[in-house]
Design a protein around this motif. Structure first.
Motif, short mmCIF file in Angstrom:
data_model
loop_
_atom_site.label_atom_id
_atom_site.label_comp_id
_atom_site.label_asym_id
_atom_site.label_seq_id
_atom_site.Cartn_x
_atom_site.Cartn_y
_atom_site.Cartn_z
N ARG A 98 2.95 6.04 1.64
CA ARG A 98 4.22 5.42 1.24
C ARG A 98 5.40 5.89 2.09
NH1 ARG A 98 3.91 5.62 -5.40
NH2 ARG A 98 1.97 4.39 -5.59
N LEU A 99 5.16 6.91 2.90
CA LEU A 99 6.26 7.41 3.74
C LEU A 99 6.47 6.56 4.99
CD1 LEU A 99 5.54 11.25 3.55
CD2 LEU A 99 7.19 9.91 2.21
N LEU A 100 5.48 5.71 5.30
CA LEU A 100 5.57 4.87 6.50
C LEU A 100 6.12 3.50 6.14
CD1 LEU A 100 2.07 5.67 8.09
CD2 LEU A 100 4.26 6.78 8.55
N ASN A 101 7.05 3.02 6.97
CA ASN A 101 7.60 1.68 6.71
C ASN A 101 6.66 0.61 7.26
OD1 ASN A 101 8.09 1.38 9.52
ND2 ASN A 101 10.03 2.50 9.30
N ILE A 102 6.94 -0.65 6.94
CA ILE A 102 6.04 -1.76 7.30
C ILE A 102 5.93 -1.91 8.82
CG2 ILE A 102 5.73 -4.25 7.16
CD1 ILE A 102 7.02 -4.18 4.42
N ARG A 139 2.46 -1.37 13.69
CA ARG A 139 2.20 -0.82 15.02
C ARG A 139 1.01 0.15 15.00
NH1 ARG A 139 1.54 -1.44 20.14
NH2 ARG A 139 2.04 0.39 21.41
N THR A 140 0.88 0.93 13.95
CA THR A 140 -0.23 1.88 13.83
C THR A 140 -1.56 1.14 13.66
OG1 THR A 140 1.29 3.42 12.74
CG2 THR A 140 -1.06 3.90 12.58
N TYR A 141 -1.53 0.02 12.88
CA TYR A 141 -2.73 -0.80 12.73
C TYR A 141 -3.21 -1.32 14.10
CZ TYR A 141 -2.11 -1.04 7.65
OH TYR A 141 -1.98 -0.73 6.33
N GLN A 142 -2.28 -1.78 14.90
CA GLN A 142 -2.62 -2.32 16.22
C GLN A 142 -3.25 -1.25 17.11
OE1 GLN A 142 1.05 -3.94 17.69
NE2 GLN A 142 0.94 -5.79 16.42
N LEU A 143 -2.67 -0.06 17.13
CA LEU A 143 -3.21 1.04 17.94
C LEU A 143 -4.59 1.47 17.43
CD1 LEU A 143 0.00 3.21 18.45
CD2 LEU A 143 -1.15 1.78 20.15
N LEU A 144 -4.73 1.50 16.10
CA LEU A 144 -6.00 1.90 15.51
C LEU A 144 -7.10 0.89 15.86
CD1 LEU A 144 -7.51 3.87 13.67
CD2 LEU A 144 -6.85 2.43 11.73
N LYS A 145 -6.76 -0.39 15.78
CA LYS A 145 -7.75 -1.42 16.11
C LYS A 145 -8.11 -1.38 17.59
CE LYS A 145 -8.83 -6.30 15.48
NZ LYS A 145 -8.39 -7.60 14.94
N GLN A 146 -7.10 -1.14 18.43
CA GLN A 146 -7.36 -1.05 19.87
C GLN A 146 -8.31 0.11 20.18
OE1 GLN A 146 -3.79 -0.64 22.20
NE2 GLN A 146 -4.88 -0.79 24.15
#
Length: 553
Positions: free
Chosen positions: A343-347, A352-359
């Motif tokens: 909950r500390l991370l904004n949308i 952006r984190t999802y994109q890096l993780l998927k990459q």
């Protein structure tokens, strides 16, 4: 001569470019013996392929996978028609099946036991752009081949009185069995005994029992003793193995085992009862070599052991890859869920984190796939053979003489030599004789193919055959013959060839003699004409006189 439509390989199904590259050996080290383009505006292969692809694209109604026709023309071992004859044969065959005006690329291959011609034909007409399907092409090609053998004085390859393509060949135990064309092709490709041949081999014992059956269950019980079952297939019946994926048409076994004739005897077809299905067979078909002998059985046991090791290693790699992929996917999902619940991370930051993780996940998948592919490639490199015959060829190439002897069992017993030029001796020396520097290539029938200065030298075991009388090839053949047969050689060929052989032997100083009296006489005469090298004399040493008593005074 055999002319037939080749089965399409998976790697170039429907692709004219793929087929053309295959027959032109574009992706291989080997080169073609000859090639040409017909009915195209370009003589260059790449330009002709592009033109044919463009013509095929003009036809939008036909199936994309049905616009190419692959015709193969094969000749008996040792027969090599001229290029002019090959072109004439090609024209006649293409006209016979209605593709005479169509574009095509042809390539001659001479790296196997049989000299053969590949023809890649565009079934789309270059002017009308209509797709032409050559119906009943098998029958037309057989008729044309029969006529062309007579016209061009070619050796007869198959029995024209046998329209179904069933050939009599030597079975196990010197029995003559009927083998249809598909089973024969399978045996020629793998070197193993086909299911069709095995059933025909058992026919003398099995057929009387089949004829004695009084109903369907008697018939099923009789067949079960051989691990066989008879069942409906298409519009008739098939006889198949109960434990393996192998079957033949019931009519191929015997003309009295067709669906109609059996139903006339026993009534409507009935499947076997559960008790018959559970019967333990007395005999059953197993993969086995066509060749016979104690040494062959030992070799086949080693082959099967290596194949099992190869299969087990590949299965282990497959399972390890499956587990690694599952672990990677699970880790990816867990990390994604942890980001989602934070909950500390904004949308915006989460996206952006999802994109890096998927990459990162995709990169790890590629790395994983590459690693396991390298492991699989290493296994295939360690065990390159796909079947029994490939294994024998691989072993023979490594210098295994028993494997080469097993391959040479594939040769017809009464085959006559047809080479123009040949060298041989009375008896072959013990051991394996391979000239590694000439990159020998072992053939399916045990012949060893060498290439010296563009000339093919074929070691058949009993003789060395040449397709040319070039000096470099003659010298190479003589050296190999001397190592195989000793110093006393026999030679086959015309007067010019024999003269060149004698001159090459004398010029290179080979210590060989010839069985042909005229050649031996010529060799001795040439040797006497050679200038004799002066025998080196020992230089005189100057002796110094010993001084007398009066010297030096």
């Amino acid at each position: 001569m055999i002319a037939k439509r080749a089965d399409e390989k998976k790697e170039f199904t429907g692709s004219y470019t793929g087929l053309a590259k295959y027959i032109l050996r574009a992706d291989k080290k080997e080169t073609i013996a000859a090639g040409w383009v017909t009915n195209c505006g370009f003589e260059d292969y790449p330009a002709a392929i592009n033109e044919i692809n463009a013509v095929q694209a003009m036809n939008t109604r036909g199936n994309e996978n049905a616009k190419t026709y692959h015709l193969v023309v094969s000749f008996p071992a040792g027969e090599k028609p001229s290029i002019e004859t090959l072109k004439a044969i090609e024209d006649e065959l293409c006209k016979k099946i209605g593709l005479g005006d169509h574009q095509r690329i042809s390539a001659v291959h001479d790296d196997t036991d049989h000299y053969h011609l590949h023809i890649a034909i565009n079934k789309v007409h270059p002017q009308s752009h209509n797709l032409t399907e050559p119906y009943y092409d098998k029958k037309k090609l057989v008729e044309a081949a029969k006529e062309l053998e007579i016209k061009h004085n070619l050796r007869k390859e198959i029995d024209w009185e046998n329209p179904k393509g069933i050939n009599h060949q030597k079975g196990r135990g010197d029995k003559s069995v009927k083998v249809n064309s598909k089973a024969r092709d399978m045996e020629a490709h793998t070197g193993a005994l086909s299911f069709h041949s095995w059933v025909q081999d058992k026919k003398p014992d099995l057929l009387p029992k089949v004829q004695a059956a009084t109903n369907w269950q008697d018939l099923h019980k009789t067949l079960a003793q051989y691990d066989l079952t008879i069942r409906p297939h298409a519009n008739g019946l098939s006889i198949s193995s109960r434990t393996q994926k192998a079957y033949i048409k019931a009519s191929d076994f015997d003309r009295n085992t067709t669906l109609k004739k059996l139903e006339d005897r026993f009534g409507k077809y009935q499947p076997p009862t559960p008790s018959i299905k559970d019967l333990t067979p007395v005999l059953q078909y197993k993969l086995s070599p066509k060749q016979t002998g104690k040494a062959v059985n030992t070799q086949f046991a080693i082959y099967q052991q290596q194949q099992q090791s190869k299969k087990a290693a590949l299965e282990a790699i497959k399972e390890a890859r499956k587990q690694a992929s599952a672990k990677l996917a699970k880790d990816y999902q867990e990390r994604r869920e942890s980001i989602k619940k934070d909950r500390l991370l904004n949308i915006k930051f989460k996206r952006r984190t999802y994109q890096l993780l998927k990459q990162t996940y995709q990169q790890d998948k590629v790395r994983l796939s590459t690693d396991f592919k390298q492991q699989s490639d290493a296994i295939y490199q360690q065990h390159p053979a796909k079947n029994w015959q490939d294994w024998l060829i691989h072993q023979a190439t490594q210098g295994d003489k028993p494997a080469l002897d097993t391959l040479r069992q594939n040769k017809p017993a009464n085959s006559k030599p047809v080479e123009r030029f040949a060298v041989w001796g009375e008896q072959e020396k013990q051991g394996m004789h391979l000239l590694k520097r000439l990159q020998p290539k072992v053939q399916k029938n045990g012949d060893i193919l060498y290439q010296a200065m563009g000339v093919k030298i074929r070691d058949t075991g009993k003789r060395l055959a040449l397709d040319s009388n070039q000096e470099a090839a003659i010298i190479t053949a003589l050296r190999l013959a001397q190592s195989k047969y000793g110093n006393h050689l026999d030679v086959q060929g015309d007067v010019e060839f024999k003269q060149k052989v004698v001159e090459a032997a004398v010029a290179t100083g080979m210590n060989v003699t010839f069985a042909d009296p005229d050649m031996e006489h010529r060799r001795r005469a040439l040797k006497q004409q050679q200038p004799q090298e002066p025998t080196p004399t020992k230089p005189k040493t100057r002796t110094q006189n010993k001084p007398t008593k009066d010297q030096g005074r």
